[in-house]
Design a protein around this motif. Structure first.
Motif, PDB file in Angstrom:
ATOM      1  N   ASP A  18      54.318 -47.332  71.246  1.00 17.91           N
ATOM      2  CA  ASP A  18      54.990 -47.443  69.956  1.00 17.91           C
ATOM      3  C   ASP A  18      56.204 -48.358  70.012  1.00 17.91           C
ATOM      4  O   ASP A  18      56.648 -48.851  68.985  1.00 17.91           O
ATOM      5  N   GLN A  19      56.745 -48.584  71.199  1.00 19.56           N
ATOM      6  CA  GLN A  19      57.981 -49.356  71.322  1.00 19.56           C
ATOM      7  C   GLN A  19      57.861 -50.767  70.747  1.00 19.56           C
ATOM      8  O   GLN A  19      58.723 -51.168  69.974  1.00 19.56           O
ATOM      9  N   PRO A  20      56.823 -51.547  71.073  1.00 20.89           N
ATOM     10  CA  PRO A  20      56.739 -52.890  70.481  1.00 20.89           C
ATOM     11  C   PRO A  20      56.604 -52.846  68.962  1.00 20.89           C
ATOM     12  O   PRO A  20      57.169 -53.683  68.264  1.00 20.89           O
ATOM     13  N   ILE A  21      55.900 -51.864  68.440  1.00 19.44           N
ATOM     14  CA  ILE A  21      55.743 -51.744  66.992  1.00 19.44           C
ATOM     15  C   ILE A  21      57.087 -51.442  66.353  1.00 19.44           C
ATOM     16  O   ILE A  21      57.465 -52.043  65.349  1.00 19.44           O
ATOM     17  N   ARG A  22      57.842 -50.522  66.943  1.00 19.49           N
ATOM     18  CA  ARG A  22      59.166 -50.173  66.413  1.00 19.49           C
ATOM     19  C   ARG A  22      60.093 -51.383  66.495  1.00 19.49           C
ATOM     20  O   ARG A  22      60.854 -51.653  65.552  1.00 19.49           O
ATOM     21  N   SER A  23      60.009 -52.135  67.569  1.00 21.23           N
ATOM     22  CA  SER A  23      60.850 -53.327  67.709  1.00 21.23           C
ATOM     23  C   SER A  23      60.525 -54.344  66.623  1.00 21.23           C
ATOM     24  O   SER A  23      61.427 -54.972  66.063  1.00 21.23           O
ATOM     25  N   LEU A  24      59.258 -54.496  66.316  1.00 17.18           N
ATOM     26  CA  LEU A  24      58.848 -55.429  65.267  1.00 17.18           C
ATOM     27  C   LEU A  24      59.344 -54.960  63.899  1.00 17.18           C
ATOM     28  O   LEU A  24      59.788 -55.768  63.081  1.00 17.18           O
ATOM     29  N   GLU A  25      59.317 -53.659  63.666  1.00 16.96           N
ATOM     30  CA  GLU A  25      59.836 -53.113  62.405  1.00 16.96           C
ATOM     31  C   GLU A  25      61.328 -53.423  62.267  1.00 16.96           C
ATOM     32  O   GLU A  25      61.790 -53.829  61.197  1.00 16.96           O
ATOM     33  N   ILE A  26      62.074 -53.234  63.343  1.00 16.24           N
ATOM     34  CA  ILE A  26      63.514 -53.512  63.320  1.00 16.24           C
ATOM     35  C   ILE A  26      63.760 -54.992  63.073  1.00 16.24           C
ATOM     36  O   ILE A  26      64.614 -55.369  62.264  1.00 16.24           O
TER      37      ILE A  26
END
Length: 53
Positions: A18-26
């Motif tokens: 989930d970390q890359p997805i969350r980073s992209l959201e930010i």
């Protein structure tokens, strides 16, 4: 490995995915700020404000 350890390991793996997805959201949330700061007048204003601190 116990069932609890496997569950913890799976949860950790899920968080890592989930970390890359969350980073992209930010990053996507920051795009309007970057768009605002591309204006040279706003850049100068920001430099003046930061210089006072």
């Amino acid at each position: 490995m116990t069932l609890e350890q496997r569950s913890d390991s799976a949860a950790a793996g899920h968080e890592a995915c989930d970390q890359p997805i969350r980073s992209l959201e930010i990053l996507n949330q920051c795009v309007p700020l970057f768009e605002t700061l591309k204006d040279p007048n706003r850049q100068q204003l920001l430099v003046q404000l930061v210089g006072r601190f």
